[in-house]
Design a protein around this motif. Structure first.
Motif, PDB file in Angstrom:
ATOM      1  N   LYS A   1      88.151 100.641 -37.812  1.00  6.65           N
ATOM      2  CA  LYS A   1      88.769 100.181 -36.561  1.00  6.65           C
ATOM      3  C   LYS A   1      90.267 100.463 -36.468  1.00  6.65           C
ATOM      4  O   LYS A   1      90.951  99.898 -35.631  1.00  6.65           O
ATOM      5  N   ALA A   2      90.779 101.331 -37.336  1.00  5.63           N
ATOM      6  CA  ALA A   2      92.167 101.751 -37.204  1.00  5.63           C
ATOM      7  C   ALA A   2      92.246 102.723 -36.028  1.00  5.63           C
ATOM      8  O   ALA A   2      91.301 103.465 -35.766  1.00  5.63           O
ATOM      9  N   PRO A   3      93.366 102.716 -35.289  1.00  2.00           N
ATOM     10  CA  PRO A   3      93.442 103.603 -34.116  1.00  2.00           C
ATOM     11  C   PRO A   3      93.576 105.069 -34.508  1.00  2.00           C
ATOM     12  O   PRO A   3      94.221 105.409 -35.489  1.00  2.00           O
ATOM     13  N   THR A   4      92.934 105.922 -33.741  1.00  2.00           N
ATOM     14  CA  THR A   4      93.155 107.355 -33.873  1.00  2.00           C
ATOM     15  C   THR A   4      94.356 107.683 -32.993  1.00  2.00           C
ATOM     16  O   THR A   4      94.823 106.839 -32.227  1.00  2.00           O
ATOM     17  N   VAL A   5      94.862 108.907 -33.069  1.00  2.10           N
ATOM     18  CA  VAL A   5      96.016 109.277 -32.251  1.00  2.10           C
ATOM     19  C   VAL A   5      95.688 109.114 -30.776  1.00  2.10           C
ATOM     20  O   VAL A   5      96.470 108.580 -30.003  1.00  2.10           O
ATOM     21  N   ARG A   6      94.502 109.559 -30.366  1.00  2.00           N
ATOM     22  CA  ARG A   6      94.114 109.432 -28.964  1.00  2.00           C
ATOM     23  C   ARG A   6      94.135 107.960 -28.538  1.00  2.00           C
ATOM     24  O   ARG A   6      94.685 107.611 -27.501  1.00  2.00           O
ATOM     25  N   ASN A   7      93.557 107.082 -29.342  1.00  4.93           N
ATOM     26  CA  ASN A   7      93.560 105.656 -29.010  1.00  4.93           C
ATOM     27  C   ASN A   7      94.946 105.052 -29.107  1.00  4.93           C
ATOM     28  O   ASN A   7      95.287 104.142 -28.354  1.00  4.93           O
ATOM     29  N   PHE A   8      95.725 105.553 -30.059  1.00  2.62           N
ATOM     30  CA  PHE A   8      97.077 105.024 -30.240  1.00  2.62           C
ATOM     31  C   PHE A   8      97.911 105.214 -28.981  1.00  2.62           C
ATOM     32  O   PHE A   8      98.560 104.293 -28.507  1.00  2.62           O
ATOM     33  N   PHE A   9      97.884 106.413 -28.410  1.00  2.00           N
ATOM     34  CA  PHE A   9      98.666 106.657 -27.205  1.00  2.00           C
ATOM     35  C   PHE A   9      98.151 105.843 -26.027  1.00  2.00           C
ATOM     36  O   PHE A   9      98.922 105.318 -25.247  1.00  2.00           O
ATOM     37  N   LYS A  10      96.845 105.724 -25.898  1.00  2.00           N
ATOM     38  CA  LYS A  10      96.266 104.947 -24.798  1.00  2.00           C
ATOM     39  C   LYS A  10      96.668 103.491 -24.923  1.00  2.00           C
ATOM     40  O   LYS A  10      97.123 102.880 -23.956  1.00  2.00           O
ATOM     41  N   LYS A  11      96.506 102.916 -26.106  1.00  2.00           N
ATOM     42  CA  LYS A  11      96.877 101.510 -26.315  1.00  2.00           C
ATOM     43  C   LYS A  11      98.378 101.318 -26.127  1.00  2.00           C
ATOM     44  O   LYS A  11      98.820 100.344 -25.542  1.00  2.00           O
ATOM     45  N   SER A  12      99.166 102.256 -26.636  1.00  2.00           N
ATOM     46  CA  SER A  12     100.618 102.153 -26.480  1.00  2.00           C
ATOM     47  C   SER A  12     101.001 102.156 -25.007  1.00  2.00           C
ATOM     48  O   SER A  12     101.837 101.365 -24.571  1.00  2.00           O
ATOM     49  N   TYR A  13     100.382 103.048 -24.252  1.00  2.00           N
ATOM     50  CA  TYR A  13     100.681 103.112 -22.824  1.00  2.00           C
ATOM     51  C   TYR A  13     100.247 101.829 -22.115  1.00  2.00           C
ATOM     52  O   TYR A  13     100.967 101.304 -21.274  1.00  2.00           O
ATOM     53  N   ASP A  14      99.066 101.320 -22.479  1.00  4.91           N
ATOM     54  CA  ASP A  14      98.592 100.074 -21.867  1.00  4.91           C
ATOM     55  C   ASP A  14      99.589  98.941 -22.070  1.00  4.91           C
ATOM     56  O   ASP A  14      99.851  98.157 -21.159  1.00  4.91           O
ATOM     57  N   PHE A  15     100.141  98.842 -23.271  1.00  2.00           N
ATOM     58  CA  PHE A  15     101.055  97.745 -23.589  1.00  2.00           C
ATOM     59  C   PHE A  15     102.500  98.009 -23.165  1.00  2.00           C
ATOM     60  O   PHE A  15     103.225  97.083 -22.823  1.00  2.00           O
ATOM     61  N   PHE A  16     102.935  99.259 -23.220  1.00  2.00           N
ATOM     62  CA  PHE A  16     104.353  99.552 -23.068  1.00  2.00           C
ATOM     63  C   PHE A  16     104.681 100.513 -21.931  1.00  2.00           C
ATOM     64  O   PHE A  16     105.741 101.128 -21.935  1.00  2.00           O
ATOM     65  N   GLN A  17     103.812 100.653 -20.944  1.00  2.00           N
ATOM     66  CA  GLN A  17     104.057 101.637 -19.892  1.00  2.00           C
ATOM     67  C   GLN A  17     105.334 101.371 -19.107  1.00  2.00           C
ATOM     68  O   GLN A  17     105.939 102.301 -18.582  1.00  2.00           O
TER      69      GLN A  17
ATOM     70  N   SER B   1      99.795 108.552 -13.341  1.00  2.11           N
ATOM     71  CA  SER B   1      98.813 107.665 -12.735  1.00  2.11           C
ATOM     72  C   SER B   1      97.394 108.017 -13.177  1.00  2.11           C
ATOM     73  O   SER B   1      96.484 107.211 -13.067  1.00  2.11           O
ATOM     74  N   ASN B   2      97.204 109.231 -13.683  1.00  2.42           N
ATOM     75  CA  ASN B   2      95.893 109.640 -14.164  1.00  2.42           C
ATOM     76  C   ASN B   2      95.944 109.801 -15.681  1.00  2.42           C
ATOM     77  O   ASN B   2      95.681 110.872 -16.220  1.00  2.42           O
ATOM     78  N   TRP B   3      96.280 108.744 -16.364  1.00  6.45           N
ATOM     79  CA  TRP B   3      96.495 108.759 -17.807  1.00  6.45           C
ATOM     80  C   TRP B   3      95.255 109.194 -18.574  1.00  6.45           C
ATOM     81  O   TRP B   3      95.344 109.861 -19.591  1.00  6.45           O
ATOM     82  N   ASN B   4      94.067 108.849 -18.103  1.00  5.29           N
ATOM     83  CA  ASN B   4      92.848 109.234 -18.824  1.00  5.29           C
ATOM     84  C   ASN B   4      92.729 110.742 -18.940  1.00  5.29           C
ATOM     85  O   ASN B   4      92.234 111.250 -19.945  1.00  5.29           O
ATOM     86  N   ASP B   5      93.164 111.469 -17.936  1.00  8.04           N
ATOM     87  CA  ASP B   5      93.170 112.931 -18.011  1.00  8.04           C
ATOM     88  C   ASP B   5      94.051 113.413 -19.155  1.00  8.04           C
ATOM     89  O   ASP B   5      93.695 114.331 -19.888  1.00  8.04           O
ATOM     90  N   ILE B   6      95.196 112.803 -19.300  1.00  5.51           N
ATOM     91  CA  ILE B   6      96.132 113.186 -20.348  1.00  5.51           C
ATOM     92  C   ILE B   6      95.539 112.858 -21.725  1.00  5.51           C
ATOM     93  O   ILE B   6      95.542 113.677 -22.627  1.00  5.51           O
ATOM     94  N   ILE B   7      95.007 111.647 -21.870  1.00  8.12           N
ATOM     95  CA  ILE B   7      94.464 111.194 -23.140  1.00  8.12           C
ATOM     96  C   ILE B   7      93.382 112.139 -23.653  1.00  8.12           C
ATOM     97  O   ILE B   7      93.326 112.470 -24.823  1.00  8.12           O
ATOM     98  N   HIS B   8      92.521 112.607 -22.784  1.00  5.76           N
ATOM     99  CA  HIS B   8      91.415 113.460 -23.221  1.00  5.76           C
ATOM    100  C   HIS B   8      91.865 114.854 -23.604  1.00  5.76           C
ATOM    101  O   HIS B   8      91.076 115.614 -24.162  1.00  5.76           O
TER     102      HIS B   8
END
Length: 64
Positions: free
Chosen positions: A16-32, A53-60
Motif C-alpha cells: 500500500k505504499a504509493p507509486t509515483v502515479r498515485n503520489f502525484f494524484k494524492k499530492s494534487y488532491d491535498f495540495f492543489q 482541470s483534467n488532471w486524470n489525463d495527466i496522471i495516466h
C-alpha cells in the motif's frame, strides 16, 4: 528553493505504499491550492499538454 527527490520502482505498492502515479494524484488532491507547489502543477500540465482541470489525463501519462 527546495528540491524533492522521489525514488522507487513500485516494489512496495503491494504493501500500500504509493507509486509515483498515485503520489502525484494524492499530492494534487491535498495540495492543489498550495502556493509553493503551483510551479509543479504548472510544469506537469505544460509538459503533458493538458489543462490542470483534467488532471486524470495527466496522471495516466506519467510513466509507472
Amino acid at each position: 528553493m527546495t528540491t524533492i527527490y522521489i525514488f522507487g520502482a513500485g516494489a512496495s505498492a503491494a504493501e500500500k505504499a504509493p507509486t509515483v502515479r498515485n503520489f502525484f494524484k494524492k499530492s494534487y488532491d491535498f495540495f492543489q491550492n498550495e502556493e509553493s507547489l503551483k510551479p509543479v502543477w504548472t510544469f506537469l500540465s505544460r509538459y503533458y499538454h493538458r489543462d490542470r482541470s483534467n488532471w486524470n489525463d495527466i496522471i495516466h501519462q506519467i510513466p509507472v
